[in-house]
Write a protein that holds these residues in place. Structure first.
Motif, mmCIF file in Angstrom:
data_model
loop_
_atom_site.group_PDB
_atom_site.id
_atom_site.type_symbol
_atom_site.label_atom_id
_atom_site.label_comp_id
_atom_site.label_asym_id
_atom_site.label_seq_id
_atom_site.Cartn_x
_atom_site.Cartn_y
_atom_site.Cartn_z
ATOM 1 N N ASN A 6 1.308 98.219 49.386
ATOM 2 C CA ASN A 6 0.936 96.564 49.733
ATOM 3 C C ASN A 6 -0.382 96.532 49.396
ATOM 4 O O ASN A 6 -1.443 97.432 48.983
ATOM 5 N N PRO A 7 -1.225 95.553 49.282
ATOM 6 C CA PRO A 7 -2.561 95.475 48.422
ATOM 7 C C PRO A 7 -3.477 96.214 49.238
ATOM 8 O O PRO A 7 -4.667 96.972 49.427
ATOM 9 N N PHE A 8 -3.241 96.216 51.079
ATOM 10 C CA PHE A 8 -4.252 96.432 51.287
ATOM 11 C C PHE A 8 -4.445 97.956 51.346
ATOM 12 O O PHE A 8 -5.341 98.638 51.820
ATOM 13 N N THR A 9 -2.950 98.857 52.097
ATOM 14 C CA THR A 9 -3.943 100.125 51.521
ATOM 15 C C THR A 9 -3.978 100.655 50.319
ATOM 16 O O THR A 9 -4.941 101.581 49.578
ATOM 17 N N PHE A 10 -3.896 99.580 49.179
ATOM 18 C CA PHE A 10 -4.062 100.116 47.663
ATOM 19 C C PHE A 10 -5.594 99.989 47.613
ATOM 20 O O PHE A 10 -5.935 100.641 46.918
#
Length: 66
Positions: A6-10
């Motif tokens: 997901n974008p947050f993890t990225f």
């Protein structure tokens, strides 16, 4: 196929990797820049001399060099 993150993890991974980057100091940057400029000048002088020598040689071989 790779697992999608997901974008947050990225973004967390990007921040972690960016924190590992070691930037050169101002002194290292200045010294590297000066060395690159010196090498560029030396290379341009070398190729100027090589071009002049080849031009003279070709002119001499073709008999138009005077």
């Amino acid at each position: 196929m790779a697992e999608r993150t997901n974008p947050f993890t990225f973004l967390q991974q990007v921040r972690t990797e960016a924190a590992k980057v070691v930037w050169p100091s101002r002194r290292e940057t200045v010294i590297s820049t000066i060395m690159v400029l010196i090498m560029a000048i030396l290379a341009s002088i070398f190729f100027l001399l090589a071009d002049q020598l080849l031009s003279f040689g070709v002119g001499f071989l073709l008999g138009v060099g005077g």
